[in-house]
Design a protein around this motif. Structure first.
Motif, PDB file in Angstrom:
ATOM      1  N   TRP A 239     -11.362  -4.406   3.336  1.00 40.41           N
ATOM      2  CA  TRP A 239     -12.325  -4.160   2.259  1.00 40.41           C
ATOM      3  C   TRP A 239     -12.813  -2.708   2.318  1.00 40.41           C
ATOM      4  N   ASP A 240     -13.108  -2.256   3.527  1.00 40.50           N
ATOM      5  CA  ASP A 240     -13.554  -0.885   3.727  1.00 40.50           C
ATOM      6  C   ASP A 240     -12.483   0.109   3.264  1.00 40.50           C
ATOM      7  N   LEU A 241     -11.214  -0.176   3.580  1.00 43.97           N
ATOM      8  CA  LEU A 241     -10.120   0.697   3.159  1.00 43.97           C
ATOM      9  C   LEU A 241     -10.000   0.727   1.643  1.00 43.97           C
ATOM     10  N   TRP A 242     -10.116  -0.434   0.995  1.00 44.71           N
ATOM     11  CA  TRP A 242      -9.997  -0.496  -0.470  1.00 44.71           C
ATOM     12  C   TRP A 242     -11.069   0.358  -1.132  1.00 44.71           C
ATOM     13  N   ILE A 243     -12.309   0.281  -0.626  1.00 39.30           N
ATOM     14  CA  ILE A 243     -13.385   1.084  -1.223  1.00 39.30           C
ATOM     15  C   ILE A 243     -13.098   2.570  -1.036  1.00 39.30           C
ATOM     16  N   ASN A 244     -12.578   2.942   0.130  1.00 38.84           N
ATOM     17  CA  ASN A 244     -12.186   4.334   0.355  1.00 38.84           C
ATOM     18  C   ASN A 244     -11.160   4.790  -0.682  1.00 38.84           C
ATOM     19  N   LEU A 245     -10.201   3.929  -0.972  1.00 43.96           N
ATOM     20  CA  LEU A 245      -9.145   4.288  -1.930  1.00 43.96           C
ATOM     21  C   LEU A 245      -9.709   4.431  -3.342  1.00 43.96           C
ATOM     22  N   VAL A 246     -10.664   3.565  -3.702  1.00 46.96           N
ATOM     23  CA  VAL A 246     -11.319   3.688  -5.011  1.00 46.96           C
ATOM     24  C   VAL A 246     -12.068   5.014  -5.093  1.00 46.96           C
ATOM     25  N   GLU A 247     -12.762   5.365  -4.025  1.00 45.16           N
ATOM     26  CA  GLU A 247     -13.512   6.629  -3.996  1.00 45.16           C
ATOM     27  C   GLU A 247     -12.596   7.835  -4.159  1.00 45.16           C
ATOM     28  N   LEU A 248     -11.352   7.687  -3.726  1.00 46.93           N
ATOM     29  CA  LEU A 248     -10.379   8.776  -3.843  1.00 46.93           C
ATOM     30  C   LEU A 248      -9.618   8.750  -5.174  1.00 46.93           C
ATOM     31  N   GLY A 249      -9.928   7.758  -6.018  1.00 46.61           N
ATOM     32  CA  GLY A 249      -9.351   7.720  -7.355  1.00 46.61           C
ATOM     33  C   GLY A 249      -8.064   6.938  -7.510  1.00 46.61           C
ATOM     34  N   TRP A 250      -7.674   6.154  -6.509  1.00 48.61           N
ATOM     35  CA  TRP A 250      -6.429   5.390  -6.603  1.00 48.61           C
ATOM     36  C   TRP A 250      -6.610   4.127  -7.434  1.00 48.61           C
ATOM     37  N   LYS A 251      -5.546   3.742  -8.131  1.00 49.23           N
ATOM     38  CA  LYS A 251      -5.546   2.525  -8.950  1.00 49.23           C
ATOM     39  C   LYS A 251      -5.060   1.327  -8.129  1.00 49.23           C
ATOM     40  N   PHE A 252      -5.469   0.126  -8.589  1.00 47.29           N
ATOM     41  CA  PHE A 252      -5.023  -1.132  -7.997  1.00 47.29           C
ATOM     42  C   PHE A 252      -4.330  -1.947  -9.088  1.00 47.29           C
TER      43      PHE A 252
ATOM     44  N   VAL B 170       0.841  -1.197   0.000  1.00 46.52           N
ATOM     45  CA  VAL B 170       0.000   0.000   0.000  1.00 46.52           C
ATOM     46  C   VAL B 170       0.877   1.249   0.000  1.00 46.52           C
ATOM     47  N   ARG B 171       0.505   2.210  -0.812  1.00 47.70           N
ATOM     48  CA  ARG B 171       1.222   3.482  -0.847  1.00 47.70           C
ATOM     49  C   ARG B 171       0.796   4.322   0.360  1.00 47.70           C
ATOM     50  N   ARG B 172       1.763   4.800   1.122  1.00 43.26           N
ATOM     51  CA  ARG B 172       1.448   5.556   2.336  1.00 43.26           C
ATOM     52  C   ARG B 172       0.641   6.826   2.024  1.00 43.26           C
ATOM     53  N   GLU B 173       0.940   7.467   0.928  1.00 43.45           N
ATOM     54  CA  GLU B 173       0.211   8.677   0.536  1.00 43.45           C
ATOM     55  C   GLU B 173      -1.275   8.395   0.370  1.00 43.45           C
ATOM     56  N   ALA B 174      -1.595   7.237  -0.220  1.00 40.13           N
ATOM     57  CA  ALA B 174      -2.997   6.861  -0.423  1.00 40.13           C
ATOM     58  C   ALA B 174      -3.684   6.616   0.919  1.00 40.13           C
ATOM     59  N   TYR B 175      -3.013   5.881   1.788  1.00 38.69           N
ATOM     60  CA  TYR B 175      -3.549   5.624   3.131  1.00 38.69           C
ATOM     61  C   TYR B 175      -3.783   6.932   3.872  1.00 38.69           C
ATOM     62  N   ASP B 176      -2.831   7.859   3.789  1.00 36.07           N
ATOM     63  CA  ASP B 176      -2.942   9.135   4.499  1.00 36.07           C
ATOM     64  C   ASP B 176      -4.135   9.950   4.003  1.00 36.07           C
ATOM     65  N   GLN B 177      -4.469   9.817   2.716  1.00 35.01           N
ATOM     66  CA  GLN B 177      -5.644  10.520   2.203  1.00 35.01           C
ATOM     67  C   GLN B 177      -6.928   9.992   2.850  1.00 35.01           C
ATOM     68  N   VAL B 178      -6.989   8.677   3.056  1.00 33.92           N
ATOM     69  CA  VAL B 178      -8.142   8.092   3.761  1.00 33.92           C
ATOM     70  C   VAL B 178      -8.165   8.584   5.204  1.00 33.92           C
ATOM     71  N   LEU B 179      -6.988   8.642   5.802  1.00 31.48           N
ATOM     72  CA  LEU B 179      -6.861   9.127   7.180  1.00 31.48           C
ATOM     73  C   LEU B 179      -7.382  10.558   7.298  1.00 31.48           C
ATOM     74  N   ASN B 180      -7.043  11.398   6.343  1.00 32.09           N
ATOM     75  CA  ASN B 180      -7.498  12.784   6.362  1.00 32.09           C
ATOM     76  C   ASN B 180      -8.992  12.891   6.074  1.00 32.09           C
ATOM     77  N   LYS B 181      -9.494  11.968   5.274  1.00 32.58           N
ATOM     78  CA  LYS B 181     -10.911  11.988   4.899  1.00 32.58           C
ATOM     79  C   LYS B 181     -11.813  11.534   6.044  1.00 32.58           C
ATOM     80  N   ASN B 182     -11.411  10.451   6.730  1.00 33.35           N
ATOM     81  CA  ASN B 182     -12.289   9.815   7.715  1.00 33.35           C
ATOM     82  C   ASN B 182     -11.763   9.859   9.148  1.00 33.35           C
TER      83      ASN B 182
END
Length: 232
Positions: free
Chosen positions: A145-158, A118-130
């Motif tokens: 699963w909840d984290l993955w959906i958050n990342l999709v909502e923020l536009g991150w690729k898998f 997991v990219r830390r920048e992507a995780y941090d965006q979820v942290l800032n969001k929620n």
């Protein structure tokens, strides 16, 4: 670096290990029993890397896991998660093919393993969001699963690596087994957490459910046909 979180263990051997183990490359952290999500969030908060891999105590990864997932990650700065196939071990010995990523499939079935890069920048965006990364309210499971959906909502690729580089210990007392017992409650909780996303994609969700049902039905009829053709 390796960050190990002792989430309020009552096991004497575990606590003895934490009291005596010394290694400058390993950071040991002991907390009260706040649950799996909080333990992961604590580990990440105490890390300094650009990427991280969550790994539960009873699972393993291949010696090439980091190398192969990182090679994919650095190809595109918009990739937030790189995941692999899963090799079961212990009570079962089977390879679980996770398949290529599709956001609408993720809303129905979590085909991204918890132990992914997991990219830390992507995780941090979820942290800032929620105000949390892994959701501590998902106490019975599916927090990944909840984290993955958050990342999709923020536009991150898998990105998918089609090799079994994550080894998941299959036994009756795993977190996944507990999650499956509470599946209906957890799915309801997941939909509530991401109500707008599910509302906007409900047609794709229904289509995917129907497709998966048909595939299971065809598989069942195939097995039943083979059973009926057996002679004793």
């Amino acid at each position: 670096e390796v960050i190990v979180v002792n989430d309020g263990s009552t096991d004497s051997e575990t606590n003895k290990f934490f009291d005596s183990y010394k290694d400058p490359k390993v950071k040991l952290i002991t907390t009260k029993n706040f649950g799996l999500s909080s333990a992961r969030n604590t580990a990440i908060a105490n890390s300094s890397g650009e990427f991280f891999v969550p790994l539960d105590a009873d699972d393993k990864v291949s010696s090439t896991f980091i190398e192969k997932t990182l090679n994919e990650m650095i190809q595109d700065k918009n990739i937030g998660v790189v995941y692999t196939d899963i090799q079961l071990f212990d009570k079962e010995n089977e390879i679980l093919k996770q398949g290529e990523f599709d956001h609408s499939t993720l809303l129905v079935w979590n085909n991204v393993s918890v132990t992914s890069l997991v990219r830390r920048e992507a995780y941090d965006q979820v942290l800032n969001k929620n105000r949390h990364g892994y959701n501590p309210n998902m106490k019975f499971g599916y927090e990944d699963w909840d984290l993955w959906i958050n990342l999709v909502e923020l536009g991150w690729k898998f990105k998918y690596v089609p090799e079994p580089l994550f080894f998941y210990r299959k036994h009756g007392t795993s977190m996944l087994a507990n999650a499956l017992k509470n599946n209906d409650f957890l799915i309801h909780q997941l939909i509530q957490n991401h109500s707008d996303t599910y509302s906007q994609n409900y047609e794709e969700v229904v289509i995917n459910l129907q497709r998966m049902f048909k595939e299971k039905e065809q598989y069942y009829h195939h097995i039943q046909k083979n059973i009926n053709s057996l002679t004793w």
